[in-house]
Design an enzyme around this catalytic site. Structure first.
Site, PDB file in Angstrom:
ATOM      1  N   LYS A  73       0.822  -1.215   0.000  1.00 40.87           N
ATOM      2  CA  LYS A  73       0.000   0.000   0.000  1.00 40.87           C
ATOM      3  C   LYS A  73       0.860   1.270   0.000  1.00 40.87           C
ATOM      4  CE  LYS A  73      -4.027  -2.116   2.274  1.00 40.87           C
ATOM      5  NZ  LYS A  73      -5.019  -1.945   3.381  1.00 40.87           N
ATOM      6  N   TYR A 121     -12.473  -2.153  -3.714  1.00 36.22           N
ATOM      7  CA  TYR A 121     -12.987  -2.279  -2.345  1.00 36.22           C
ATOM      8  C   TYR A 121     -14.511  -2.212  -2.296  1.00 36.22           C
ATOM      9  CZ  TYR A 121      -8.396  -2.214  -0.078  1.00 36.22           C
ATOM     10  OH  TYR A 121      -7.138  -2.536   0.374  1.00 36.22           O
ATOM     11  N   PHE A 161     -15.476   3.267   7.197  1.00 32.55           N
ATOM     12  CA  PHE A 161     -14.103   3.601   6.802  1.00 32.55           C
ATOM     13  C   PHE A 161     -13.895   3.630   5.290  1.00 32.55           C
ATOM     14  CE2 PHE A 161     -14.350  -0.986   7.688  1.00 32.55           C
ATOM     15  CZ  PHE A 161     -13.891  -1.522   6.486  1.00 32.55           C
ATOM     16  N   ARG A 213      -1.806 -14.215   4.392  1.00 31.52           N
ATOM     17  CA  ARG A 213      -2.542 -13.579   5.490  1.00 31.52           C
ATOM     18  C   ARG A 213      -1.770 -13.727   6.809  1.00 31.52           C
ATOM     19  NH1 ARG A 213      -6.808 -10.167   4.250  1.00 31.52           N
ATOM     20  NH2 ARG A 213      -7.128 -10.299   6.499  1.00 31.52           N
ATOM     21  N   THR A 270      -5.429  -6.955  10.717  1.00 35.06           N
ATOM     22  CA  THR A 270      -5.738  -5.692  10.037  1.00 35.06           C
ATOM     23  C   THR A 270      -5.238  -4.486  10.831  1.00 35.06           C
ATOM     24  OG1 THR A 270      -7.735  -6.755   9.184  1.00 35.06           O
ATOM     25  CG2 THR A 270      -7.623  -4.348   9.032  1.00 35.06           C
ATOM     26  N   ARG A 300       2.600  -6.327   9.135  1.00 32.14           N
ATOM     27  CA  ARG A 300       1.896  -5.174   9.701  1.00 32.14           C
ATOM     28  C   ARG A 300       2.477  -4.767  11.049  1.00 32.14           C
ATOM     29  NH1 ARG A 300      -4.096  -6.974   7.490  1.00 32.14           N
ATOM     30  NH2 ARG A 300      -4.197  -5.509   5.742  1.00 32.14           N
ATOM     31  N   ASN A 325      -1.992   0.390   6.731  1.00 31.52           N
ATOM     32  CA  ASN A 325      -1.527  -0.885   7.293  1.00 31.52           C
ATOM     33  C   ASN A 325      -0.678  -1.712   6.332  1.00 31.52           C
ATOM     34  OD1 ASN A 325      -3.561  -1.761   5.660  1.00 31.52           O
ATOM     35  ND2 ASN A 325      -4.783  -2.724   7.265  1.00 31.52           N
ATOM     36  N   HIS A 357      -2.180  -5.348   1.482  1.00 29.15           N
ATOM     37  CA  HIS A 357      -3.465  -6.018   1.256  1.00 29.15           C
ATOM     38  C   HIS A 357      -3.181  -7.457   0.859  1.00 29.15           C
ATOM     39  CE1 HIS A 357      -7.464  -6.979  -0.290  1.00 29.15           C
ATOM     40  NE2 HIS A 357      -6.809  -7.622  -1.234  1.00 29.15           N
ATOM     41  N   GLU A 367      -9.705 -10.702  -7.456  1.00 30.94           N
ATOM     42  CA  GLU A 367      -8.738  -9.624  -7.278  1.00 30.94           C
ATOM     43  C   GLU A 367      -7.564  -9.738  -8.254  1.00 30.94           C
ATOM     44  OE1 GLU A 367      -9.715  -8.721  -2.565  1.00 30.94           O
ATOM     45  OE2 GLU A 367      -7.769  -9.589  -3.089  1.00 30.94           O
TER      46      GLU A 367
END
Ligand code: ADP
Ligand code: MG
Length: 141
Positions: free
Chosen positions: A11, A51, A59, A87, A93, A104, A114, A117, A128
């Site tokens: 990100k 998203y 958010f 993950r 998150t 993270r 964060n 993704h 995706e």
């Protein structure tokens, strides 16, 4: 476990912090292969589309704002159990809840910024990956 592909995004916050290489190194060290990668800056329409499942959440606006705030690195990761493995490497998150030594925990600052993704299921991984890459842009080795 099955050979899987998953979508990862580094990100804008992590790109800005200049830690792309340190994050990619973690994927490779865990046995995942980077089979596609591109740096891009998401348009508002792209971020909203990507998203879309979060549309209506409190958010959502901030998330779209943040994801369009600077360049990102989108990648396809491939490997045994790639979706869950990514993950696990990412951590929770909210970086304050993220387990020690996760991406993270190390690189993220807030729940908005964060760092990464990662697709959360086989279905979202497929959607995706298709969102960002054509089949000819993914290179299985
Ligand atoms: P994850 O990225 O871990 O899969 P979600 O899919 O639930 O998390 O949310 C997508 C993104 O939206 C998160 O990575 C985070 O940037 C943002 N987000 C999620 N929940 C919140 C929240 N409560 N406040 C602010 N941003 C959030
Ligand atoms: Mg998610």
């Amino acid at each position: 476990m099955a050979l899987e592909r998953t979508l990862s995004i580094i990100k804008p916050d992590a790109v800005q912090k200049n830690v792309i290489g340190r994050i990619l190194m973690r994927f490779e060290a865990s046995g995942l292969k980077i089979v596609a990668a591109r740096m891009t800056r998401l348009s508002r329409a792209e971020a909203e589309g990507f998203y879309a499942v979060h549309r209506g959440r409190p958010f959502y606006r901030d998330l779209v704002e943040f994801m369009t705030s600077g360049p990102v690195l989108v990648q396809v990761l491939e490997g045994e159990g790639a979706i869950a493995k990514n993950r696990e490497l990412m951590g929770a998150t909210d970086p304050k809840q993220a387990a020690k030594d996760t991406i993270r925990a190390e690189f993220a600052t807030t729940i908005d910024a964060n760092a990464v993704h990662g697709s959360d299921s086989a279905d979202t991984a497929r959607t995706e990956i298709d969102f960002f890459f054509k089949p000819g842009e993914i290179f299985t080795r």
